[in-house]
Design an enzyme around this catalytic site. Structure first.
Site, PDB file in Angstrom:
ATOM      1  N   CYS A   2       8.697  36.008  22.930  1.00  0.00           N
ATOM      2  CA  CYS A   2       8.187  35.750  24.276  1.00  0.00           C
ATOM      3  C   CYS A   2       7.876  34.263  24.405  1.00  0.00           C
ATOM      4  O   CYS A   2       7.283  33.651  23.525  1.00  0.00           O
ATOM      5  CB  CYS A   2       6.936  36.530  24.626  1.00  0.00           C
ATOM      6  SG  CYS A   2       7.204  38.293  24.681  1.00  0.00           S
ATOM      7  N   ARG A  27      13.236  32.613  22.520  1.00  0.00           N
ATOM      8  CA  ARG A  27      12.078  33.385  22.067  1.00  0.00           C
ATOM      9  C   ARG A  27      12.123  34.837  22.529  1.00  0.00           C
ATOM     10  O   ARG A  27      11.272  35.645  22.159  1.00  0.00           O
ATOM     11  CB  ARG A  27      10.785  32.746  22.565  1.00  0.00           C
ATOM     12  CG  ARG A  27      10.614  31.307  22.108  1.00  0.00           C
ATOM     13  CD  ARG A  27       9.357  30.729  22.674  1.00  0.00           C
ATOM     14  NE  ARG A  27       8.175  31.297  22.073  1.00  0.00           N
ATOM     15  CZ  ARG A  27       7.585  30.858  20.977  1.00  0.00           C
ATOM     16  NH1 ARG A  27       8.077  29.793  20.363  1.00  0.00           N
ATOM     17  NH2 ARG A  27       6.510  31.433  20.500  1.00  0.00           N
ATOM     18  N   TRP A  74      10.400  39.251  24.941  1.00  0.00           N
ATOM     19  CA  TRP A  74      10.980  40.029  23.850  1.00  0.00           C
ATOM     20  C   TRP A  74      10.095  41.270  23.773  1.00  0.00           C
ATOM     21  O   TRP A  74       8.923  41.181  23.416  1.00  0.00           O
ATOM     22  CB  TRP A  74      10.935  39.246  22.543  1.00  0.00           C
ATOM     23  CG  TRP A  74      11.660  39.931  21.417  1.00  0.00           C
ATOM     24  CD1 TRP A  74      12.990  39.846  21.123  1.00  0.00           C
ATOM     25  CD2 TRP A  74      11.091  40.799  20.422  1.00  0.00           C
ATOM     26  NE1 TRP A  74      13.284  40.617  20.017  1.00  0.00           N
ATOM     27  CE2 TRP A  74      12.139  41.208  19.568  1.00  0.00           C
ATOM     28  CE3 TRP A  74       9.810  41.275  20.174  1.00  0.00           C
ATOM     29  CZ2 TRP A  74      11.946  42.063  18.493  1.00  0.00           C
ATOM     30  CZ3 TRP A  74       9.612  42.137  19.101  1.00  0.00           C
ATOM     31  CH2 TRP A  74      10.674  42.521  18.266  1.00  0.00           C
ATOM     32  N   ASN A 100       2.016  36.015  25.452  1.00  0.00           N
ATOM     33  CA  ASN A 100       2.824  36.080  24.222  1.00  0.00           C
ATOM     34  C   ASN A 100       1.923  36.574  23.093  1.00  0.00           C
ATOM     35  O   ASN A 100       0.829  36.039  22.916  1.00  0.00           O
ATOM     36  CB  ASN A 100       3.364  34.679  23.912  1.00  0.00           C
ATOM     37  CG  ASN A 100       3.953  34.550  22.513  1.00  0.00           C
ATOM     38  OD1 ASN A 100       3.848  33.489  21.905  1.00  0.00           O
ATOM     39  ND2 ASN A 100       4.554  35.582  21.994  1.00  0.00           N
ATOM     40  N   GLY A 101       2.387  37.597  22.366  1.00  0.00           N
ATOM     41  CA  GLY A 101       1.580  38.123  21.260  1.00  0.00           C
ATOM     42  C   GLY A 101       1.348  39.600  21.450  1.00  0.00           C
ATOM     43  O   GLY A 101       2.064  40.265  22.208  1.00  0.00           O
ATOM     44  N   GLU A 485      22.720  36.165   2.786  1.00  0.00           N
ATOM     45  CA  GLU A 485      22.650  35.353   4.005  1.00  0.00           C
ATOM     46  C   GLU A 485      23.946  35.483   4.824  1.00  0.00           C
ATOM     47  O   GLU A 485      23.910  35.592   6.051  1.00  0.00           O
ATOM     48  CB  GLU A 485      22.366  33.883   3.619  1.00  0.00           C
ATOM     49  CG  GLU A 485      22.372  32.870   4.746  1.00  0.00           C
ATOM     50  CD  GLU A 485      21.358  33.134   5.853  1.00  0.00           C
ATOM     51  OE1 GLU A 485      20.525  34.038   5.731  1.00  0.00           O
ATOM     52  OE2 GLU A 485      21.442  32.445   6.878  1.00  0.00           O
ATOM     53  N   LYS A 489      23.928  36.957   8.602  1.00  0.00           N
ATOM     54  CA  LYS A 489      24.467  36.161   9.715  1.00  0.00           C
ATOM     55  C   LYS A 489      25.530  36.963  10.470  1.00  0.00           C
ATOM     56  O   LYS A 489      25.535  36.993  11.683  1.00  0.00           O
ATOM     57  CB  LYS A 489      25.137  34.881   9.184  1.00  0.00           C
ATOM     58  CG  LYS A 489      24.208  33.737   8.877  1.00  0.00           C
ATOM     59  CD  LYS A 489      23.764  33.028  10.130  1.00  0.00           C
ATOM     60  CE  LYS A 489      22.485  32.274   9.904  1.00  0.00           C
ATOM     61  NZ  LYS A 489      21.289  33.093   9.640  1.00  0.00           N
ATOM     62  N   GLU A 492      23.940  40.006  12.416  1.00  0.00           N
ATOM     63  CA  GLU A 492      23.062  39.693  13.545  1.00  0.00           C
ATOM     64  C   GLU A 492      23.831  39.043  14.700  1.00  0.00           C
ATOM     65  O   GLU A 492      23.455  39.182  15.849  1.00  0.00           O
ATOM     66  CB  GLU A 492      21.860  38.845  13.124  1.00  0.00           C
ATOM     67  CG  GLU A 492      22.164  37.433  12.683  1.00  0.00           C
ATOM     68  CD  GLU A 492      20.915  36.658  12.234  1.00  0.00           C
ATOM     69  OE1 GLU A 492      19.801  37.052  12.573  1.00  0.00           O
ATOM     70  OE2 GLU A 492      21.092  35.642  11.538  1.00  0.00           O
ATOM     71  N   HIS A 508      27.542  49.979  -9.061  1.00  0.00           N
ATOM     72  CA  HIS A 508      26.532  51.048  -9.096  1.00  0.00           C
ATOM     73  C   HIS A 508      26.362  51.722  -7.742  1.00  0.00           C
ATOM     74  O   HIS A 508      25.267  52.163  -7.414  1.00  0.00           O
ATOM     75  CB  HIS A 508      25.192  50.483  -9.573  1.00  0.00           C
ATOM     76  CG  HIS A 508      25.243  49.951 -10.972  1.00  0.00           C
ATOM     77  ND1 HIS A 508      25.462  50.760 -12.062  1.00  0.00           N
ATOM     78  CD2 HIS A 508      25.145  48.689 -11.445  1.00  0.00           C
ATOM     79  CE1 HIS A 508      25.479  50.012 -13.157  1.00  0.00           C
ATOM     80  NE2 HIS A 508      25.296  48.744 -12.818  1.00  0.00           N
ATOM     81  N   LYS A 607      13.981  34.084  18.045  1.00  0.00           N
ATOM     82  CA  LYS A 607      13.928  33.089  16.977  1.00  0.00           C
ATOM     83  C   LYS A 607      12.553  33.019  16.328  1.00  0.00           C
ATOM     84  O   LYS A 607      12.425  32.799  15.136  1.00  0.00           O
ATOM     85  CB  LYS A 607      14.309  31.719  17.527  1.00  0.00           C
ATOM     86  CG  LYS A 607      14.415  30.685  16.426  1.00  0.00           C
ATOM     87  CD  LYS A 607      15.350  29.586  16.778  1.00  0.00           C
ATOM     88  CE  LYS A 607      15.617  28.714  15.590  1.00  0.00           C
ATOM     89  NZ  LYS A 607      16.506  29.367  14.619  1.00  0.00           N
TER      90      LYS A 607
END
Ligand code: G6P
Length: 612
Positions: A2, A27, A74, A100-101, A485, A489, A492, A508, A607
């Site tokens: 947010c 955000r 968000w 925000n929060g 990573e 990437k 996402e 395995h 982000k």
């Protein structure tokens, strides 16, 4: 997570807020909204989706004024629809709040307000804020007193901005744990979740501290209080970010721009940190107490997402170079597992944003156990930088693409430099060894340039893989993290299922996934596990998987085994994670573009994750 913005100034509030919201869009982009005061009249507009939707809505239903607030969401509480979009108002529509929060006790507060006859329209935690204020004002309190009283009732982490038609020349705010910045220029004053959103109009800023609240008058003056309502003073600092740092500069996406910025950033980190003649690394921000660093017996690295992958590489560096026992913990796990620690343990928190709620909570947990915390952050004004005992600036510049690229390589480079720095203090490395390492590090910018000059090879591969449904990434040792990573990437950004595995673990279980439809990215650059990676490649080949290799330049053997091969300039194995990740960043970017996804703003992500 947010983005919030508030503006008072001479310009059209609608257009300024729209520009700022577009820059805060990283955000969150589930919905957006704006509230404006015009001669005492409150106007609110909201739209589901990205800022572009709000812009179109505003064209049909314009607002005017020069004081207002905006929000890009968000979703946490309640789905992404128009009712749940911010700003939220009180029952009389006299005041509007963008938040925000998370208000953790919203459920209890909501029930209390329901009992008093208030009707809630949204499913959000935020809606309790305007009602709490309205309720206090009904008892005769001024808006200032009602705001102060209301924040004393809130639990959780929040930053919010508020406007009211009762006080149409003031912007109100409160902050506890989520970022909020006061920023001003010649004729423009802002409250914002970050700084890049308000350049170049804003020239100086003050980061509002947790527990602070107050208002901005229409002449721009900030009136600040602590939780006990004692007035507070503040000092502004000049904003150093330039507008060009926050623009795409002819690249189609921020992500691609940021991938291509890596040689420049690595070069500037080297210039700033390495003194080759003296074989020294410079950390001017570090703690002054070197004797304490010499006595350390354990380091715990805490971080989330891509920063966690950097930490996995960092463990190798700290153990191999600084000879310190090192553990890596995911922030959200460290916080709740009541870790056993002692005074000679140091916590190293890694976060590009410096705002990740889980990492921040882990820092509080560590400090509650009397541990010293150093934070590696890309925003030195962030909450994590302030809450840690010391911080190191990652020097990557603003990263706007939601998927971290340049901040990751800056993290990995800083971790090897820090390990080397500790090795000198702890007398476990020789000057000549450090000199050799630094000369190798100095080659990195040119080596990355060489990789980037061949980006078209990867772009072509992307056409072949755009229909793939699953991807596997394999790596060993230092490059196990690179495999993780690369998989993160890809999934996402392009929504293709992808998993990274340690090469040795492949047999395995994960090997059962392999068919002729599954591309397997094998990170097989020269290092002590190189031969073992070749065995992995053979195992995949035997099962007809499509083999993509990241190999060292000149390694014909690996190239011949592969269906697709990308060669990396030869480097010492310790530095290979920095080079090997670059083609994987490019792969995820180009596959995402080929599939028509939006690499800068992947669905459901944000982000800066400021909720736990
Ligand atoms: C989010 C971002 C990731 C990032 C992670 C941790 O999930 O999308 O790119 O790696 O948060 O963020 P931090 O700011 O703590 O590095």
């Amino acid at each position: 997570m947010c983005g919030i913005i508030a503006y008072i100034g001479s310009k059209s509030v609608e257009s300024v807020i729209l520009v700022c919201l577009t820059r805060l869009e990283y955000r969150g982009y589930d919905s957006a909204g704006i509230a404006v005061l015009n001669n005492g009249e409150l106007q609110v507009r909201k739209a589901v989706g990205k800022i572009k939707e709000l812009e179109m809505h505003l064209q049909a239903h314009p607002v005017t004024g020069n004081i207002g607030i905006g929000h890009t969401r968000w979703a946490t509480h309640g789905e992404a629809n128009q009712i749940n979009a911010h700003p939220h108002t009180d029952s009389q529509k006299n005041l509007a709040v963008a938040h925000n929060g998370i208000i953790e006790n919203y459920y209890e507060l909501r029930h209390e307000m329901l009992g008093k006859g208030y009707v809630f329209h949204s499913e959000t935690d935020t809606e309790v804020i305007p009602y709490l204020i309205e309720d206090k004002m009904k008892e005769g309190a001024s808006i200032e007193d009602a705001l102060h009283h209301s924040i004393s009732r809130l639990k959780g982490r929040y930053a919010f901005v508020l406007i009211s038609d009762r006080q149409d020349k003031k912007l109100f705010f409160a902050c506890d744990g989520s970022p909020l910045i006061y920023a001003k220029g010649e004729n423009d004053v802002f409250l914002s979740s970050d700084i890049p959103a308000v350049v170049p109009l804003a020239k100086e800023n003050y980061y509002i501290r947790s527990g602070e609240w107050g208002w901005i008058k229409d002449d721009g003056e900030l009136v600040l209080f602590d939780k006990k309502k004692s007035p507070k003073t503040y000092e502004t600092h000049q904003i150093k970010i330039e507008a060009k740092d926050t623009e795409k500069n002819n690249f189609p996406h921020f992500m691609l721009k940021e991938i291509f910025e890596q040689p420049k950033i690595i070069r500037s980190i080297i210039e700033k940190r390495i003194c080759l003649d003296e074989a020294k690394v410079l950390f001017p921000e570090k703690e002054s107490d070197n004797s304490y660093l010499g006595r350390l017996s354990r380091i715990v690295l805490i971080s989330a997402g891509t920063s966690w992958h950097a930490a996995l590489v960092g463990k190798h560096y700290l153990e191999n170079i600084a000879k310190i026992t090192t553990e890596v913990d995911i922030s959200s796990e460290f916080r709740y597992r009541n870790p056993i620690v002692s005074g000679d343990t140091k916590v190293l928190a890694i976060s590009q944003s410096g705002e990740t709620a889980d990492t921040l909570a882990s820092i509080y947990e560590a400090k509650a156990k009397f541990l010293r915390v150093i934070a590696f952050v890309n925003n030195t004004y962030s909450t994590i930088a302030r809450e840690a005992n010391a911080y190191v600036d990652l020097l990557a510049g603003p990263e706007i693409g939601v998927a971290s690229t340049k901040a990751y390589t800056a993290q990995v480079l800083h971790l090897i430099l820090y390990a080397s720095f500790l090795s000198e203090i702890r007398w476990v490395s020789k000057k000549e060894e450090r000199k050799k390492l630094y000369s190798e590090i100095k080659k990195l910018p040119e080596q990355i340039e060489e990789i980037l000059s061949q980006a078209d090879i990867i772009k072509q591969w992307a056409c072949d893989f755009k229909q793939s449904k699953d991807f596997v990434f394999l790596g060993r040792g230092l490059n196990h993290a690179t495999a993780l990573e690369g998989a993160l990437k890809l999934k996402e950004l392009s929504y293709i299922h992808a998993s990274g595995y340690a090469g040795g673990e492949f047999k395995h279980g994960p090997i059962a996934l392999i068919t002729d439809q599954v591309p397997v990215v094998c990170i097989a650059t020269k290092c002590e596990t190189y031969e073992k990676m070749l065995s992995n490649i053979e195992e995949v080949k035997a099962r007809k998987g499509k083999i993509i290799t990241i190999s060292s330049k000149g390694d014909e053997k690996t190239a011949k085994l592969a269906d697709y091969n990308f060669s990396i300039p030869e480097c010492i194995p310790l530095l290979s994670p920095i080079l090997n990740v670059i083609p994987l960043q490019l792969l995820s970017y180009y596959v995402s573009v080929e599939r028509g996804c939006q690499p800068d703003q992947p669905r459901n992500l944000a982000k800066s994750v400021t909720v736990e």
